[in-house]
Design a protein around this motif. Structure first.
Motif, PDB file in Angstrom:
ATOM      1  N   LEU A 164      27.433  40.310 -61.530  1.00  0.00           N
ATOM      2  CA  LEU A 164      26.942  40.919 -60.289  1.00  0.00           C
ATOM      3  C   LEU A 164      25.542  40.399 -60.003  1.00  0.00           C
ATOM      4  O   LEU A 164      24.664  40.498 -60.853  1.00  0.00           O
ATOM      5  CB  LEU A 164      26.905  42.449 -60.448  1.00  0.00           C
ATOM      6  N   LEU A 165      25.358  39.820 -58.841  1.00  0.00           N
ATOM      7  CA  LEU A 165      24.036  39.354 -58.441  1.00  0.00           C
ATOM      8  C   LEU A 165      23.578  40.168 -57.238  1.00  0.00           C
ATOM      9  O   LEU A 165      24.312  40.328 -56.272  1.00  0.00           O
ATOM     10  CB  LEU A 165      24.082  37.869 -58.081  1.00  0.00           C
ATOM     11  N   VAL A 166      22.377  40.697 -57.333  1.00  0.00           N
ATOM     12  CA  VAL A 166      21.802  41.455 -56.214  1.00  0.00           C
ATOM     13  C   VAL A 166      20.611  40.673 -55.688  1.00  0.00           C
ATOM     14  O   VAL A 166      19.656  40.421 -56.424  1.00  0.00           O
ATOM     15  CB  VAL A 166      21.354  42.861 -56.663  1.00  0.00           C
ATOM     16  N   LEU A 167      20.705  40.277 -54.444  1.00  0.00           N
ATOM     17  CA  LEU A 167      19.584  39.568 -53.826  1.00  0.00           C
ATOM     18  C   LEU A 167      18.828  40.570 -52.954  1.00  0.00           C
ATOM     19  O   LEU A 167      19.289  40.939 -51.868  1.00  0.00           O
ATOM     20  CB  LEU A 167      20.092  38.394 -52.985  1.00  0.00           C
ATOM     21  N   HIS A 168      17.687  41.022 -53.465  1.00  0.00           N
ATOM     22  CA  HIS A 168      16.911  42.034 -52.743  1.00  0.00           C
ATOM     23  C   HIS A 168      16.265  41.431 -51.501  1.00  0.00           C
ATOM     24  O   HIS A 168      16.139  40.226 -51.368  1.00  0.00           O
ATOM     25  CB  HIS A 168      15.870  42.657 -53.665  1.00  0.00           C
ATOM     26  N   ASN A 169      15.845  42.323 -50.613  1.00  0.00           N
ATOM     27  CA  ASN A 169      15.387  41.871 -49.307  1.00  0.00           C
ATOM     28  C   ASN A 169      14.192  40.912 -49.352  1.00  0.00           C
ATOM     29  O   ASN A 169      14.190  39.908 -48.620  1.00  0.00           O
ATOM     30  CB  ASN A 169      15.080  43.075 -48.417  1.00  0.00           C
ATOM     31  N   GLU A 170      13.211  41.194 -50.221  1.00  0.00           N
ATOM     32  CA  GLU A 170      12.037  40.300 -50.280  1.00  0.00           C
ATOM     33  C   GLU A 170      12.462  38.869 -50.587  1.00  0.00           C
ATOM     34  O   GLU A 170      12.045  37.925 -49.928  1.00  0.00           O
ATOM     35  CB  GLU A 170      11.040  40.743 -51.366  1.00  0.00           C
ATOM     36  N   LYS A 171      13.309  38.753 -51.631  1.00  0.00           N
ATOM     37  CA  LYS A 171      13.745  37.420 -52.073  1.00  0.00           C
ATOM     38  C   LYS A 171      14.581  36.750 -50.968  1.00  0.00           C
ATOM     39  O   LYS A 171      14.428  35.565 -50.685  1.00  0.00           O
ATOM     40  CB  LYS A 171      14.542  37.563 -53.370  1.00  0.00           C
ATOM     41  N   TYR A 172      15.457  37.539 -50.372  1.00  0.00           N
ATOM     42  CA  TYR A 172      16.288  37.028 -49.282  1.00  0.00           C
ATOM     43  C   TYR A 172      15.399  36.490 -48.163  1.00  0.00           C
ATOM     44  O   TYR A 172      15.603  35.375 -47.661  1.00  0.00           O
ATOM     45  CB  TYR A 172      17.191  38.151 -48.756  1.00  0.00           C
ATOM     46  N   ASN A 173      14.398  37.284 -47.797  1.00  0.00           N
ATOM     47  CA  ASN A 173      13.514  36.883 -46.699  1.00  0.00           C
ATOM     48  C   ASN A 173      12.683  35.655 -47.059  1.00  0.00           C
ATOM     49  O   ASN A 173      12.427  34.802 -46.198  1.00  0.00           O
ATOM     50  CB  ASN A 173      12.622  38.057 -46.293  1.00  0.00           C
ATOM     51  N   ASP A 174      12.292  35.558 -48.337  1.00  0.00           N
ATOM     52  CA  ASP A 174      11.569  34.362 -48.792  1.00  0.00           C
ATOM     53  C   ASP A 174      12.433  33.108 -48.588  1.00  0.00           C
ATOM     54  O   ASP A 174      11.969  32.099 -48.060  1.00  0.00           O
ATOM     55  CB  ASP A 174      11.223  34.463 -50.286  1.00  0.00           C
ATOM     56  N   LEU A 175      13.686  33.205 -49.050  1.00  0.00           N
ATOM     57  CA  LEU A 175      14.595  32.046 -48.951  1.00  0.00           C
ATOM     58  C   LEU A 175      14.839  31.678 -47.496  1.00  0.00           C
ATOM     59  O   LEU A 175      14.819  30.510 -47.107  1.00  0.00           O
ATOM     60  CB  LEU A 175      15.926  32.343 -49.656  1.00  0.00           C
ATOM     61  N   GLN A 176      15.072  32.705 -46.690  1.00  0.00           N
ATOM     62  CA  GLN A 176      15.316  32.505 -45.259  1.00  0.00           C
ATOM     63  C   GLN A 176      14.101  31.827 -44.611  1.00  0.00           C
ATOM     64  O   GLN A 176      14.242  30.899 -43.829  1.00  0.00           O
ATOM     65  CB  GLN A 176      15.571  33.880 -44.620  1.00  0.00           C
TER      66      GLN A 176
END
Ligand code: MG
Length: 319
Positions: A164-176
């Motif tokens: 199970l991988l959880v991509l939290h919002n901060e990390k998601y937004n960084d990548l985006q």
């Protein structure tokens, strides 16, 4: 009342890919016992559909012609109608016997939700585990409530190897912000989760294949993960609505959904308000409240900021 003159038969000759697609299509109407040398037998709305390994498909009963017409014309060698070509008719389509194979399935949740993380799960379901999972209620999670999903996920998580991988919002937004598309983020996480599961399966020879719930065409998926470590060297299949193609995807989807709901609950606590799923106008309202209470910067750790909801929420917050 329709008379006997409406009873009809139609025979089609279709490709293997179309056979697979048909089997998925009639998934919930399949008969328990399929006759010898058939791929499946189904009964839908009084029409019996029998698909043979030869590629011949027999439609019997009132309205058989019309039902057969969905898949092509009954001229044996005619080219199928353009409309019958689906996004999952490609060389990565799962084989007709996929349900009998031991498979790693992968799926993700949260990609369309403004609030909350993206969760990706890959899960291995062996032939031996299938009946047990069915008994525990594993099926297409779209037909399950969050409460049911949570109960089933807790039962199955300890018995099937999964990642199970959880991509939290901060990390998601960084990548985006770095220019990564959501499709690429998904592909990288699916690949990573699959790598992890292979390591968790005691006897990797047991794995017959990988089935990815298709979110981009396979060519694009492989472009996204080019250069990344890919531990799986065997067959990989892609199918839309993968949950109904193999229990491994259904199980992955259930665990991913459960994790998403749990993370969402924690996030709501952190926000001090009940966040809303999805990306509709109610979501804008909640986001506006969040801006008013915590400031615009807060969105970065609660939402997928590139969604259109951000601008709408900002405007609402200014009123
Ligand atoms: Mg999916």
């Amino acid at each position: 009342m329709k008379g006997a003159s409406h009873l009809s038969n139609a025979v089609l000759k279709v490709t293997n890919q179309t056979l697979n697609k048909m089997k998925n299509h009639y998934g919930s109407f399949l008969k328990d016992k399929a006759p010898p040398s058939t791929v499946f037998a189904a009964k839908k709305d009084g029409i019996t559909i029998t698909a043979y390994q030869s590629g011949k498909v027999l439609f019997q009963g009132s309205g058989a012609d019309k039902e057969a017409g969905i898949w092509g014309s009954s001229e044996p060698k005619s080219t199928p109608k353009k409309t019958t070509r689906a996004v999952d008719q490609h060389s990565w389509a799962p084989p007709a016997n996929i349900k009998e194979l031991s498979i790693i399935g992968s799926d993700e949740v949260g990609t369309g939700d403004y609030f909350g993380p993206m969760t990706v799960v890959a899960a291995f379901v062996s032939r031996e585990n299938m009946n047990r999972l069915k008994m525990l209620g594993v099926k297409d999670s779209k037909n399950l409530t969050d409460t049911q999903i949570s109960a089933i996920a807790k039962e199955i998580a300890p018995i099937i190897p999964h990642s199970l991988l959880v991509l939290h919002n901060e990390k998601y937004n960084d990548l985006q912000a770095k220019g990564m598309t959501q499709g690429k983020i998904k592909a990288l996480l699916h690949n990573q989760a699959i790598n992890h599961v292979i390591k968790k399966v005691k006897n990797a020879d047991e794995i017959n294949g990988v089935l990815i719930d298709q979110f981009v065409v396979p060519e694009t998926y492989y472009r996204h993960i080019k250069g990344k470590q890919q531990d799986w060297k065997g067959k990989t299949y892609f199918a839309t609505k993968g949950e109904s193609v193999h229990l491994a995807v259904a199980a992955a989807s259930i665990i991913a959904r459960y994790a998403f709901v749990e993370e969402f609950r924690k996030l709501s606590e952190k926000a001090g308000m009940e966040l809303k799923k999805g990306a509709g106008s109610q979501v804008d309202q909640v986001a506006a409240r969040l801006i008013k209470q915590k400031g615009e910067e807060a969105l970065y750790s609660f939402t997928k900021v590139h969604f259109g909801n951000t601008d709408k929420a900002k405007r609402l917050a200014q009123r």
